[in-house]
Design an enzyme around this catalytic site. Structure first.
Site, PDB file in Angstrom:
ATOM      1  N   SER A 189      20.508 -13.826  35.900  1.00 41.37           N
ATOM      2  CA  SER A 189      21.565 -15.642  35.704  1.00 41.37           C
ATOM      3  C   SER A 189      20.268 -16.736  36.810  1.00 41.37           C
ATOM      4  CB  SER A 189      23.339 -15.258  35.835  1.00 41.37           C
ATOM      5  OG  SER A 189      23.292 -16.805  35.655  1.00 41.37           O
ATOM      6  N   GLU A 214      19.936 -20.130  26.051  1.00 44.04           N
ATOM      7  CA  GLU A 214      20.932 -20.485  24.958  1.00 44.04           C
ATOM      8  C   GLU A 214      20.936 -20.934  23.766  1.00 44.04           C
ATOM      9  OE1 GLU A 214      21.601 -24.660  26.611  1.00 44.04           O
ATOM     10  OE2 GLU A 214      21.289 -23.143  27.947  1.00 44.04           O
ATOM     11  N   LYS A 229      27.002 -30.242  29.067  1.00 42.34           N
ATOM     12  CA  LYS A 229      27.926 -29.557  30.074  1.00 42.34           C
ATOM     13  C   LYS A 229      27.369 -29.536  31.210  1.00 42.34           C
ATOM     14  CE  LYS A 229      27.329 -25.094  29.730  1.00 42.34           C
ATOM     15  NZ  LYS A 229      26.641 -24.349  30.352  1.00 42.34           N
TER      16      LYS A 229
END
Length: 453
Positions: free
Chosen positions: A191, A339, A31
């Site tokens: 982030s 993640e 992704k």
């Protein structure tokens, strides 16, 4: 934490393994690579190809958003059956490709970002290069995810953005057809995508861009390295701390981006539950086409799961991972690979000794508050998990069946499936949320358990 009541009745009985798995799992494309490739191809000076792209909710949202801005994206499948084996889930056919045809970017446009961090963060800089207003909105959870780093940086670079002071969605970028660019400071502690978002479009800014990270921490550095590698492959000149530049500063020189012919690697983070299955059951899983060199954070699974009791060998055809029949606890800093935390936590709950997962305070701002969610759901099955300031401490206990809620988070769903391999009666709420990055997960999962060679 709340759970959407409409989903509570949508329960998937997670299959329990009857013995060691022994399977080959074709994991669909990355992704992270697919969505970066789409942005770079849309900003290029010539058409390009993206081969074996991931077709998932996040990547289709990216493609549709770029189409809404005027970019041509044509989907093709090779008619050469000899070169096109049976499709793997996610639309990952060896002969499938997207031809991306750049065009002048224009509004007005309305973009649905879903709950995709890459879409909500990578596209506002692209929208600043369009002519006309571009409105961004998405799922309710997207309104809670931090976007201030990108918004504040774009304003400092000359963009006009209406967000009613929220620092989050919904918002409108009033594109002026160009952006001056230049130096900008951003706190990317929440982030790393804030940095990647500015770098990906930076070559199209009049002065390029110089991004200086000002925060105390910077999670998920491998994803920034992925962005840099892909920019360089597209012809951009990028100076980084690793290449002798200043610490926490990345510079992209203005210039044309080249159209590429890129084949997308398998998504190594999405390979995690399948490797975990080998570890949990003492079996073997082969993931074809595992790259010898990659910037994907998921590659670190080889080291982490080996420390937890498995062994792996990278062969010409892919990665072969074998479980030993025992799972060991681990003390590990996951700040660069956050993640992977849900899957590692699930495996750790089945280990023979305690585990401490550190460096992942930023997971509280992901698809859900992953630290709170993992604590609540594993403990709901009889586990003993406590949150720390920056992670989790997991003391293995005998687990029991029950409902494992996902909070619209794909990695919570796969974590529940891992637990279900060893614990009878685990039911996963809204397993369909895996379509965010791993379409047909349940098909792949049951196929792995049925594949006995």
């Amino acid at each position: 934490m709340t759970v959407h009541s409409a989903q509570q009745t949508d329960l998937w009985p997670a299959p329990t393994a009857s013995g060691p798995v022994d399977a080959t799992v074709h994991v669909p494309g990355s992704k992270s690579v697919t969505n970066r490739a789409l942005v770079l191809a849309a900003l290029a000076s010539e058409p390009g190809w993206i081969r074996r792209p991931l077709r998932s909710r996040d990547t289709l949202l990216m493609a549709e958003a770029l189409r809404a801005l005027g970019v041509g994206i044509e989907e093709t499948i090779s008619s050469n059956s000899a070169a096109t084996p049976a499709a793997t889930p996610g639309g990952d056919k060896a002969g499938e490709a997207w031809r991306v045809i750049p065009a002048p970017l224009a509004g007005p446009a309305s973009l649905d970002v879903g709950n995709a961090g890459t879409v909500m963060r990578f596209l506002p800089p692209v929208a600043a290069l369009a002519n006309g207003p571009v409105r961004f909105d998405g799922d309710p959870r997207s309104h809670e995810r931090p976007l201030h780093g990108v918004i504040d940086a774009l304003r400092a670079l000359g963009a006009r953005i209406d967000d009613d002071g929220r620092g989050a969605l919904p918002l409108t970028v009033h594109g002026g057809g160009a952006l001056d660019g230049g130096p900008v400071e951003v706190d990317a502690s929440s982030s790393s995508q804030f940095v990647s978002a500015l770098l990906l479009s930076g070559a199209r800014f009049n002065q390029g861009v110089e991004v200086r990270h000002t925060g105390a921490t910077l999670p998920s550095l491998p994803h920034i390295r992925m962005t840099v590698d892909m920019l360089r492959a597209a012809g951009a000149q990028v100076d980084t701390p690793e290449s002798g530049g200043e610490a926490n500063v990345w510079r992209v020189t203005p210039g044309a981006l080249l159209g590429r012919d890129l084949t997308v690697e398998p998504d190594l983070s999405n390979a995690q539950p399948f490797l975990a299955a080998a570890l949990v059951t003492g079996g073997r899983v082969i993931v074809p086409d595992w790259p010898e060199r990659t910037t994907q954070p998921g590659d670190r699974l080889r080291e982490i799961f080996t420390r937890m009791g498995g062994s792996c060998e990278l062969k010409e055809y892919g990665l072969e991972f074998t479980g030993s029949g025992r799972i060991h606890g681990i003390d590990v800093d996951l700040s660069e690979v956050g993640e992977l935390t849900p899957g590692i936590a699930a495996v750790a709950a089945l280990a023979d000794s305690p585990s401490t997962l550190r460096g992942v305070a930023h997971l509280r701002l992901h698809e859900t508050d992953r630290l709170a969610a993992l604590t609540k759901e594993i403990n709901g099955l009889g586990g003993d998990v406590t949150e720390t300031a920056d992670g989790l401490h997991i003391r293995p206990r005998a687990l029991r069946g029950g409902v494992f809620h996902t909070y619209d988070d794909h990695r919570m769903a796969t974590a529940g499936a891992i637990l279900g391999l060893a614990v009878e009666g685990v039911e996963i709420e809204n397993v369909a949320t895996t379509a965010k990055t791993l379409p047909d997960f349940t098909h792949l999962w049951t196929g792995m358990l049925e594949d006995r060679r």
